[in-house]
Design an enzyme around this catalytic site. Structure first.
Site, PDB file in Angstrom:
ATOM      1  N   ASP A   1      21.833  29.368  19.238  1.00  0.00           N
ATOM      2  CA  ASP A   1      20.853  29.923  20.172  1.00  0.00           C
ATOM      3  C   ASP A   1      20.433  31.295  19.657  1.00  0.00           C
ATOM      4  O   ASP A   1      21.264  32.198  19.528  1.00  0.00           O
ATOM      5  CB  ASP A   1      21.484  30.037  21.565  1.00  0.00           C
ATOM      6  CG  ASP A   1      20.462  30.363  22.644  1.00  0.00           C
ATOM      7  OD1 ASP A   1      19.258  30.439  22.326  1.00  0.00           O
ATOM      8  OD2 ASP A   1      20.869  30.541  23.802  1.00  0.00           O
TER       9      ASP A   1
ATOM     10  N   ASP B   1      14.092  28.073  19.826  1.00  0.00           N
ATOM     11  CA  ASP B   1      15.210  28.974  19.539  1.00  0.00           C
ATOM     12  C   ASP B   1      16.585  28.353  19.738  1.00  0.00           C
ATOM     13  O   ASP B   1      17.589  29.074  19.752  1.00  0.00           O
ATOM     14  CB  ASP B   1      15.098  30.219  20.416  1.00  0.00           C
ATOM     15  CG  ASP B   1      15.103  29.902  21.908  1.00  0.00           C
ATOM     16  OD1 ASP B   1      14.926  28.726  22.271  1.00  0.00           O
ATOM     17  OD2 ASP B   1      15.275  30.829  22.715  1.00  0.00           O
ATOM     18  N   GLU B   2      16.657  27.046  19.822  1.00  0.00           N
ATOM     19  CA  GLU B   2      17.930  26.429  20.192  1.00  0.00           C
ATOM     20  C   GLU B   2      18.037  25.043  19.575  1.00  0.00           C
ATOM     21  O   GLU B   2      17.068  24.283  19.552  1.00  0.00           O
ATOM     22  CB  GLU B   2      18.002  26.337  21.716  1.00  0.00           C
ATOM     23  CG  GLU B   2      19.306  25.880  22.291  1.00  0.00           C
ATOM     24  CD  GLU B   2      19.262  25.842  23.810  1.00  0.00           C
ATOM     25  OE1 GLU B   2      20.300  25.523  24.402  1.00  0.00           O
ATOM     26  OE2 GLU B   2      18.194  26.105  24.402  1.00  0.00           O
TER      27      GLU B   2
END
Length: 436
Positions: free
Chosen positions: A11, A105-106
């Site tokens: 993350d 983002d993950e």
């Protein structure tokens, strides 16, 4: 459940805000809020400096300004975010071919699917990964968790956040999870939390006192079954890599919110024609046309309609996209517009006497700079000036635009104000973050 800690969750920390701080030296170490900047805007991401003042994602921009009036409020630069995300996802695919992105983002990674995975080197692998992410993205940081399941890997990535890592050793999952608040379990939102509170449940350990049947009377049988299993860290969901493309689409995020319906209609029609080109280039057709819009406050809607038969005809797709857009209330404007086609087939069922779409009808979409000039300048937008060089929009209004002239590689730069229609000032593409 796996016998090894071989599922990784990464993350990126305060991603949108961190990209802005990376590219804008004057904002480093200061509160930054990315999202809708208007009166009805919504916070997408807040830097950790802004979070100290209580600013959170999904909070109204008005409340965020009241809590942290000295923060920099920026409209967002999705080209820069997508580019940085691509670098990180490429690095994850060096670990394993099985990567499941959840957002920009993950992502989850199945480490065991990699050729050289060694359970004894997980800690070293994680530190190498985090260091590479920071180096390749020129300063972004990531929090990483590794465990025997997706549930525990995701929870582990939160334990030492930001810019940290945690590895859940096999056999310790229940011990790690037990003391945590019940909201650590995915899907436990405010409503479920309140129902569990009435049962005296605050932690995961409290939840384990109840059977699935006991819980079912309060939260429903499906939720109860899931809670019962997850409270015991029982999660055998596989990491699923990207599947075969089931649709073809074109979309664009605008530098400033667009409100002119005529302009948006023209953009949607051209997007539909480009989708048609890509369909024909791949020998495909499609039946379901989807319009995607993202409003000024980041709320995203989709509308779809299914045709009587599959088509690759640009005129048909353009007319369909236009009708879908006509049904949308543009409100405070759109920051993103997209057109896609799904229900793909390798044959076409159009009017046999229709003419193929002429290539010359595909005129260029309005340029980034043209769109900026039509709608004004957005806070945070990348610009360049023929005399002063590269910078970004600090603010605009009353026919003026204020620019801070600095880049990622420069020191904090000077601020200058110009007429909003100054011909020497133009929008520019986000600075590349690819390694040299």
């Amino acid at each position: 459940m796996r016998s090894t800690a071989s599922i990784l969750h990464l993350d990126l920390d305060a991603f949108f805000a961190s990209v802005e701080q990376r590219d804008k030296p004057s904002l480093r170490g200061k509160p930054v809020v990315v999202g809708g900047v208007g009166a009805r805007g919504v916070v997408s991401t807040a830097s950790y400096e802004a979070r100290k003042f209580g600013v959170r994602s999904a909070m109204s921009s008005a409340e965020a300004r009241a809590r942290c009036p000295h923060a920099a409020f920026l409209g967002g630069r999705f080209d820069a975010y997508r580019e940085a995300s691509g670098i990180v996802m490429a690095r994850l695919r060096e670990l394993s071919p099985v990567v499941q992105p959840l957002s920009l983002d993950e992502a989850f990674v199945d480490l065991a699917a990699g050729d050289d995975f060694d359970p004894e080197r997980v800690e070293e692998l994680v530190e190498e990964l985090r260091a590479d992410v920071t180096r390749r993205t020129h300063g972004l940081t990531a929090s990483v968790g590794v465990a025997s399941s997706k549930l525990m890997a995701k929870i582990a990535s939160e334990i030492n956040k930001p810019d940290g890592a945690f590895i859940v050793q096999p056999g310790t999952e229940a011990d790690v999870l037990g003391p945590m608040q019940v909201t650590a379990i995915p899907g436990v939102g405010p409503a479920t939390t309140e129902r569990l509170r009435r049962l005296g449940v605050a932690t995961v350990e409290d939840l384990r006192r109840f059977t699935a049947d006991d819980l079912g009377a309060h939260v429903g049988p499906t939720t109860a079954t899931s809670l019962y299993r997850l409270a015991r860290a029982d999660d055998d969901r596989p990491v699923e890599a990207s599947r075969e493309t089931k649709s073809i689409s074109v979309e664009d995020t605008f530098e400033t919110n667009l409100v002119d319906r005529v302009q948006l209609t023209a953009i949607a029609e051209q997007m539909a024609r480009r989708v048609a080109q890509r369909l024909r280039a791949n020998g495909l057709s499609g039946r379901t046309v989807t319009l995607k819009v993202r409003y000024h406050d980041f709320e995203t809607h989709t509308r779809s309609t299914t045709l009587t038969g599959p088509t690759d005809h640009g005129g048909v797709l353009a007319a369909t996209a236009r009708r879908l857009l006509d049904a949308e209330d543009l409100g405070g404007g759109l920051r993103l517009l997209g057109v896609g086609v799904s229900g793909l087939a390798d044959w076409v069922q159009d009017d046999l006497f229709s003419e193929p779409e002429p290539e010359e009808d595909l005129v260029p979409l309005p340029s980034r700079d043209e769109r900026a000039r039509r709608r004004g300048w957005s806070p945070g937008q990348d610009v360049t000036h023929t005399e002063h060089g590269d910078g970004w929009v600090w603010g605009s209004g009353l026919g003026l635009v204020t620019v801070r002239f600095e880049t990622r590689e420069s020191p904090s730069g000077p601020v200058k104000t110009f007429p909003a229609d100054d011909p020497a000032l133009s929008a520019r593409a986000s600075v590349s973050s690819v390694e040299p």
